[in-house]
Structures are given as structure tokens and as C-alpha cells.
Design a protein around this motif. Structure first.
Motif, short mmCIF file in Angstrom:
data_model
loop_
_atom_site.label_atom_id
_atom_site.label_comp_id
_atom_site.label_asym_id
_atom_site.label_seq_id
_atom_site.Cartn_x
_atom_site.Cartn_y
_atom_site.Cartn_z
N UNK A 222 -22.15 -6.98 95.70
CA UNK A 222 -22.82 -8.29 96.16
C UNK A 222 -23.21 -9.07 95.00
N UNK A 223 -22.64 -8.52 93.83
CA UNK A 223 -22.99 -9.28 92.50
C UNK A 223 -22.20 -10.50 92.41
N UNK A 224 -21.39 -10.81 93.15
CA UNK A 224 -20.59 -12.15 93.29
C UNK A 224 -19.17 -11.81 92.65
N UNK A 225 -18.88 -10.76 92.46
CA UNK A 225 -17.24 -10.23 92.12
C UNK A 225 -16.40 -11.15 92.70
N UNK A 226 -16.21 -10.94 94.05
CA UNK A 226 -15.20 -11.48 94.80
C UNK A 226 -14.94 -13.01 94.76
N UNK A 227 -15.96 -13.89 94.90
CA UNK A 227 -15.87 -15.26 94.67
C UNK A 227 -15.61 -15.57 93.47
N UNK A 228 -16.28 -14.96 92.49
CA UNK A 228 -15.91 -15.18 91.08
C UNK A 228 -14.41 -14.79 90.73
N UNK A 229 -13.93 -13.58 90.96
CA UNK A 229 -12.60 -13.39 90.56
C UNK A 229 -11.60 -14.26 91.30
N UNK A 230 -11.78 -14.71 92.51
CA UNK A 230 -10.89 -15.53 92.89
C UNK A 230 -10.88 -17.00 92.69
N UNK A 231 -12.07 -17.30 92.40
CA UNK A 231 -12.42 -18.63 91.48
C UNK A 231 -11.78 -18.78 90.16
N UNK A 232 -11.78 -17.66 89.48
CA UNK A 232 -11.36 -17.62 88.32
C UNK A 232 -9.66 -17.62 88.21
N UNK A 233 -9.31 -16.72 89.10
CA UNK A 233 -7.84 -16.36 89.15
C UNK A 233 -7.15 -17.93 89.77
N UNK A 234 -7.76 -18.71 90.63
CA UNK A 234 -7.40 -20.06 91.04
C UNK A 234 -7.30 -21.07 89.84
N UNK A 235 -8.11 -20.97 89.23
CA UNK A 235 -8.49 -21.91 88.08
C UNK A 235 -7.33 -21.61 87.10
N UNK A 236 -7.07 -20.41 86.91
CA UNK A 236 -6.30 -20.21 85.67
C UNK A 236 -4.83 -19.82 86.18
N UNK A 237 -4.48 -20.13 87.36
CA UNK A 237 -3.23 -19.76 87.96
C UNK A 237 -2.79 -18.27 87.88
N UNK A 238 -3.55 -17.32 87.93
CA UNK A 238 -3.16 -15.75 88.00
C UNK A 238 -3.46 -15.28 89.22
N UNK A 239 -2.76 -13.98 89.23
CA UNK A 239 -2.91 -13.18 90.67
C UNK A 239 -4.33 -12.51 90.60
N UNK A 240 -4.49 -11.96 91.80
CA UNK A 240 -5.93 -11.71 91.96
C UNK A 240 -5.77 -10.38 92.98
N UNK A 241 -6.55 -9.35 92.39
CA UNK A 241 -6.72 -7.85 93.13
C UNK A 241 -7.95 -7.49 93.44
N UNK A 242 -8.32 -7.46 94.62
CA UNK A 242 -9.84 -6.86 95.23
C UNK A 242 -9.40 -5.53 95.44
N UNK A 243 -9.91 -4.76 94.44
CA UNK A 243 -9.68 -3.11 94.78
C UNK A 243 -10.60 -2.67 95.44
N UNK A 244 -11.85 -3.17 95.93
CA UNK A 244 -12.73 -2.89 97.00
C UNK A 244 -11.94 -2.86 98.36
N UNK A 245 -11.08 -3.94 98.50
CA UNK A 245 -10.49 -4.07 99.73
C UNK A 245 -9.50 -2.85 100.05
N UNK A 246 -9.14 -2.36 98.78
CA UNK A 246 -8.08 -1.20 98.89
C UNK A 246 -8.74 -0.07 99.51
N UNK A 247 -10.00 0.37 98.67
CA UNK A 247 -10.62 1.28 99.09
C UNK A 247 -11.23 1.31 100.85
N UNK A 248 -11.39 0.31 101.08
CA UNK A 248 -11.96 -0.06 102.37
C UNK A 248 -10.85 0.10 103.16
N UNK A 249 -9.77 -0.32 102.87
CA UNK A 249 -8.49 -0.04 103.70
C UNK A 249 -8.05 1.49 104.06
#
Ligand code: C5P
Length: 223
Positions: A13-40
Motif C-alpha cells: 500500500x505504499x503506492x508502488x503499483x500506481x507509481x510503477x504503472x505511471x512511470x512505465x507509461x510515461x517513459x514507454x517501458x514495460x511493467x511487471x507487478x511481481x506481487x501479482x505473480x506471488x498472488x497468482x
């Protein structure tokens, strides 16, 4: 040139997901949510009826599970054994069990290997968010961030995301975040930790745009 890797770690809940997605979108980079992998992985282990307190049984079940992540920051996807689990991995049963599954070394070995493969596949660069990206998954990342925020702010944000902002729910969310942080920080294999060379950013009093701006500024400087 090695891929531009941005590592974003921090507690729940520290804001990682929204930040990571925002930064990746802004810089045209890929994005990986590793927490989603542990959840899956946790979802698949629970589906098999495994007791998550039994580390050997979790390790055995996890060895069979196939996790696949889509890396578009605008529309990330996650599947387990070919099933779209984007919705189910946010359910309370998965949230309650994920830290137990994530502390099993065999689970981490498999998912860290997948995460490194994903980095290697994205030569233009990638933003990864998690708990051990800067310390274990990508220790050579040119930019590492460690996001923190007050527990009250983290719980309020999480509850708002869930559309439930009544006091009792916020309180229960705070307790759930703290419980996960305690397990994640105290496990033996790759605990939640700030890398020595990570920049710590306290997001308590910042808007999402302010955090994204700051990370983009640091990224432009670092690469
Ligand atoms: O980021 P999120 O809160 O969805 O992560 C869910 C859980 O997955 C964490 O509480 C932690 O137990 C685990 N996790 C991990 N290592 C990572 C990312 C997440 O152990 N790199």
C-alpha cells in the motif's frame, strides 16, 4: 546497452503499483507487478487445496503452476495455468495467504527466475515493483526506489481503491497490511528490505502525479 531497469520496492500500500504503472507509461517501458505473480501462485496453491502453512506441500504444488504476466502498463495481465486470475488474486482469501506462500524458498526461486527472464526480454527497459527487486531480482538496476507511507495513509488508499472507506474497514485493512509487512520483513529468503543504494521516497503527503514526476526525474538522471 543493458536494459533500463527501474526497481520499485516497499511495503504493502505504499503506492508502488500506481507509481510503477505511471512511470512505465510515461517513459514507454514495460511493467511487471511481481506481487501479482506471488498472488497468482497463491491462488493456484489454494485451488489445489494445499495448506499454506505446510511449506513442503506449497513447494510441491508451486512446481506445477505456470504463471504468465503481460507487461503493458496500460493493461497488465496475469494468468495461472492459463486462467485469467486478475480478479481472484485481489480477493481476501489470497491476500490473507500470500505472505505464507511467498516465504517458501522454492516459490521465490521460480518466480525470481521468471522475473529475470522478463527483464532480459525487454531490452528497451522495464519497471518492476515488489519487495526484493533492488536487493535480489535486479541488484544492478540503475535506479532503485523504496516507497514508504504512514500506515494510516496506506490503509486509507487501499480501502478507497476497494470503494469501502468506512472506519471499520480502514482499520481492518491497516491490520491486514501490518500483518503482511511483518511476515514479509521477517522471512529468511529475500525479505522486504531497502537496498543500500535505493532512494527512499515517503509518499504519505504526495499525490500520485507528484510521485511519478519525481521518479521520472530520477530515471532521466540515472540512465
Ligand atoms: O504487491 P502486493 O501487495 O500485491 O504483494 C502481495 C504479496 O506478495 C506481498 O505481501 C509479499 O508477500 C509477496 N511479494 C513478495 N515479493 C515480491 C512481491 C510480492 O514476497 N517481490
Amino acid at each position: 546497452m543493458p536494459p533500463v531497469v527501474i526497481a520499485l520496492d516497499g511495503p504493502s500500500g505504499s503506492g508502488k503499483s500506481s507509481t510503477a504503472r505511471g512511470v512505465a507509461s510515461r517513459l514507454g517501458l514495460a511493467y511487471l507487478d511481481t506481487g501479482a505473480m506471488y498472488r497468482a501462485m497463491t491462488w493456484a496453491v489454494l485451488e489445489r487445496g494445499v495448506d499454506v502453512e505446510d511449506a513442503d506441500a506449497v513447494a510441491a504444488a508451486a512446481a506445477e503452476v505456470v504463471i504468465e504476466s503481460g507487461t503493458d502498463p496500460q493493461a497488465p495481465t496475469i494468468t495461472a495455468d492459463g486462467v485469467d486470475v486478475a480478479g481472484p488474486i485481489r480477493e481476501q482469501a489470497v491476500t490473507d495467504a500470500v505472505s505464507q506462500v511467498s516465504r517458501v524458498p522454492a516459490v521465490r526461486e521460480r518466480l525470481v527466475a521468471l522475473q529475470r527472464l522478463t527483464i532480459a526480454e525487454h531490452a528497451d527497459g522495464i519497471v518492476l515493483e515488489g519487495r526484493d527487486i533492488g536487493t535480489v531480482v535486479a541488484p544492478d538496476a540503475p535506479l532503485k526506489l523504496y516507497l514508504v507511507a504512514d500506515t494510516a495513509a496506506r490503509a486509507a488508499r487501499r480501502a478507497a481503491e476497494q470503494g469501502q472507506d468506512e472506519a471499520a474497514h480502514v482499520e481492518a485493512t491497516a491490520a491486514s497490511l501490518q500483518r503482511r509487512d511483518a511476515i514479509d520483513s521477517s522471512r529468511t529468503t529475500s525479505p522486504l528490505a531497502k537496498a543500500d543504494d535505493a532512494v527512499e521516497l515517503d509518499t504519505t503527503h504526495l499525490t500520485l502525479d507528484e510521485v511519478v514526476d519525481e521518479v521520472v526525474r530520477l530515471a532521466v538522471k540515472a540512465v
